[in-house]
Motif scaffolding. Structure first.
Motif, short mmCIF file in Angstrom:
data_model
loop_
_atom_site.label_atom_id
_atom_site.label_comp_id
_atom_site.label_asym_id
_atom_site.label_seq_id
_atom_site.Cartn_x
_atom_site.Cartn_y
_atom_site.Cartn_z
N TRP A 200 62.49 35.17 43.75
CA TRP A 200 62.78 34.33 44.91
C TRP A 200 63.07 35.18 46.14
O TRP A 200 62.80 34.77 47.27
N GLN A 201 63.60 36.39 45.93
CA GLN A 201 63.84 37.28 47.07
C GLN A 201 62.51 37.82 47.62
O GLN A 201 62.33 37.92 48.84
N VAL A 202 61.58 38.14 46.71
CA VAL A 202 60.25 38.59 47.14
C VAL A 202 59.57 37.49 47.94
O VAL A 202 59.01 37.72 49.02
N LEU A 203 59.61 36.27 47.41
CA LEU A 203 59.00 35.12 48.09
C LEU A 203 59.65 34.91 49.46
O LEU A 203 58.95 34.70 50.46
N GLY A 204 61.00 34.98 49.51
CA GLY A 204 61.71 34.75 50.77
C GLY A 204 61.39 35.80 51.81
O GLY A 204 61.17 35.48 53.00
N LEU A 205 61.34 37.08 51.40
CA LEU A 205 61.02 38.14 52.36
C LEU A 205 59.59 38.03 52.86
O LEU A 205 59.32 38.24 54.06
#
Length: 508
Positions: A370-375
């Protein structure tokens, strides 16, 4: 496309001209193919029994051809009607797509990609030039928001679309799916498109064509080889540097030649566009933005597939929200630019770009998805907030007779920036990884460290966009068509042999 424009009825507020809608749709379809092969590299290696370095050429050859052909489009668009340019570009693209789909060998596939790119290279300058002629200044931000969908979102969605297609078919399906869509777009466009202006007979300096092809082509080719040479030793790296330097030398001679031809009014690429401060600043910001976008697009699939073990479909689904968000925000950002100007959009967008790339410097083997997607979503949204106003400001800062040359130069610099961004991140990552492996660090940890450093370098480069964004004018009218300090930027309109007749302000 810089010919005299007949009086046209005023465009209704809030409506996009049909010719622009058709060109946006066609441009989206053709530009999507620039990055659609990124996820297909493993399939090509198995099916055609080629190395990874050879397989990379299906993308590299596309960028290389674009860099060679785009400089010629300024001259080409002045000699043909809008319908003729559209028919030729889409016809060439269709031929290249059909050839690629049926390719019996890698060499034929590569030829098909080159033919595809030759048609694609015409579409973006044609779209930009037509838009600047038919859309009034007060509505350009909204319309340019739709253009962002084609120019920026298409390459961003390429890997996601290819991941979905590869899940159900072979690499040939990437072309088989595109072919009927492109054919329908072509037929519908030819039935509905109007001609904008009249073609003008103008000469072409073939020496300039050769210099541009060798210079821009050599530069993109040399940069594309850097990543492979990063771990191959000093000999290969020395050859690549030599190719890049030869390309730079040819570009230098090309610039000198164009400056000389400007005295007669018939340069292949009119460098007087760079005499307009707003256009030059926009060119810098767009180039760095594309550098960051393409660098991230290369690194993320490597990270997600090679280190985290995701499939092409899973990788495509993870990066798709960012690409879709960028597309959906394009029209909204355009309307906000028309209403509020550039400052509430470009500066926050540039800062968001730096923050997203800085966040990617913390990638690890355990970073939550989810952090990869958010960034990634933050990066795409930031680019959406930046690209639309900058496109509009840059082209709006030029007088009408330089529109075709301005769009041609913008397209060329995008390809060079994309090649430079790709070469930079792969070279930095490879060099760091090789150094750590030689010191005894585990291969996986070494690659993660290499990716962190590569993202850090792109974040540092993106800081340039914040500085440039602070210097851009609030609106196109603040820039004017004659920036201070550019005495040789434009001779009196109408003194350009081969550049068409004057265009008055109310005709744009």
């Amino acid at each position: 496309m810089s010919a005299a424009i007949p009086e046209r009825p005023a465009m209704k507020a809030g409506r996009t001209p049909t010719v622009v809608r058709l060109l946006v749709l066609a441009t989206f379809v053709v530009i999507l193919n620039e990055t659609i092969m990124i996820n297909a590299i493993p399939r090509l290696m198995d099916a055609l029994r080629i190395t990874e370095q050879a397989a990379q050429w299906v993308s590299t050859a596309f960028m290389l051809t674009m860099a060679v052909v785009i400089p010629i489009t300024g001259w080409f668009l002045q000699r043909v009607t809008t319908r003729q340019a559209y028919a030729i570009a889409m016809g060439v693209f269709l031929a290249g797509t059909a050839l690629s789909a049926a390719a019996p060998s890698f060499e034929v596939l590569l030829l098909g990609r080159i033919v595809q790119a030759s048609g694609t290279a015409v579409m973006m300058p044609l779209l930009m030039t037509t838009l600047m002629i038919v859309v009034p200044e007060h509505d350009r931000g909204r319309v340019m928001g739709n253009v962002t969908l084609a120019i920026s979102v298409a390459p961003a969605l390429g890997p996601a679309v290819s991941g979905l297609i590869l899940q159900v078919g072979s690499w040939r399906m990437l072309f088989v799916v595109v072919l009927p869509i492109a054919a329908l777009v072509t037929l519908f466009g030819l039935r509905s498109m109007e001609n904008i202006g009249e073609p003008q007979v103008s000469s072409i300096d073939w020496l300039s064509v050769g210099m541009a092809a060798f210079g821009f082509g050599g530069l993109v080719y040399g940069l594309s080889l850097f990543g492979d040479s990063g771990s191959d030793g000093n000999v290969g790296l020395g050859i690549d540097i030599g190719i890049v330097l030869a390309g730079v030398a040819a570009i230098t001679l090309f610039v000198i030649r164009q400056r000389k031809l400007q005295r007669t009014g018939a340069p292949l690429m009119d460098l007087r566009t760079l005499g307009h401060r707003t256009y030059s600043l926009s060119l810098i910001l767009m180039s760095v933005g594309f550098m960051a976008m393409l660098g991230a697009m290369i690194l993320l699939p490597l990270y997600l597939q090679n280190l985290r073990g995701l499939s092409p479909l899973e990788t495509g689904l993870l990066v798709m929200p960012g690409g879709l968000g960028m597309g959906l925000l394009g029209p909204i950002v355009g309307k906000a630019f028309d209403r509020y100007g550039s400052r509430p959009l470009v500066l926050p967008g540039s800062i968001g770009m730096v923050l997203a790339l800085g966040g990617f410097t913390q990638v690890s083997m355990t970073m939550p998805y989810w952090q990869v997607l958010g960034l990634h979503a933050l990066l795409m949204v930031s680019l959406a907030a930046t690209f639309t106003p900058v496109f509009t400001l840059g082209m709006g800062g030029l007088p009408p007779h330089l529109y075709s040359h301005g769009s041609s130069m913008l397209g060329t610099m995008q390809q060079v920036a994309a090649a430079f961004g790709t070469a930079l991140v792969v070279t930095v990552m490879s060099a760091r990884t090789s150094h750590l492996v030689a010191d005894g660090v585990a291969a996986g940890l070494a690659r993660v460290s290499g990716m962190k450093l590569a993202f850090g370098v792109t974040a540092a480069l993106a800081l340039v966009t914040i500085v440039v964004a602070a210097k851009l004018p609030h609106r196109t009218t603040d820039a004017g068509t004659h920036d201070p300090g550019s005495a040789d930027a434009d001779p009196p309109v109408g003194e350009h042999p081969g550049q068409g007749e004057p265009i008055t302000a109310n005709e744009t």
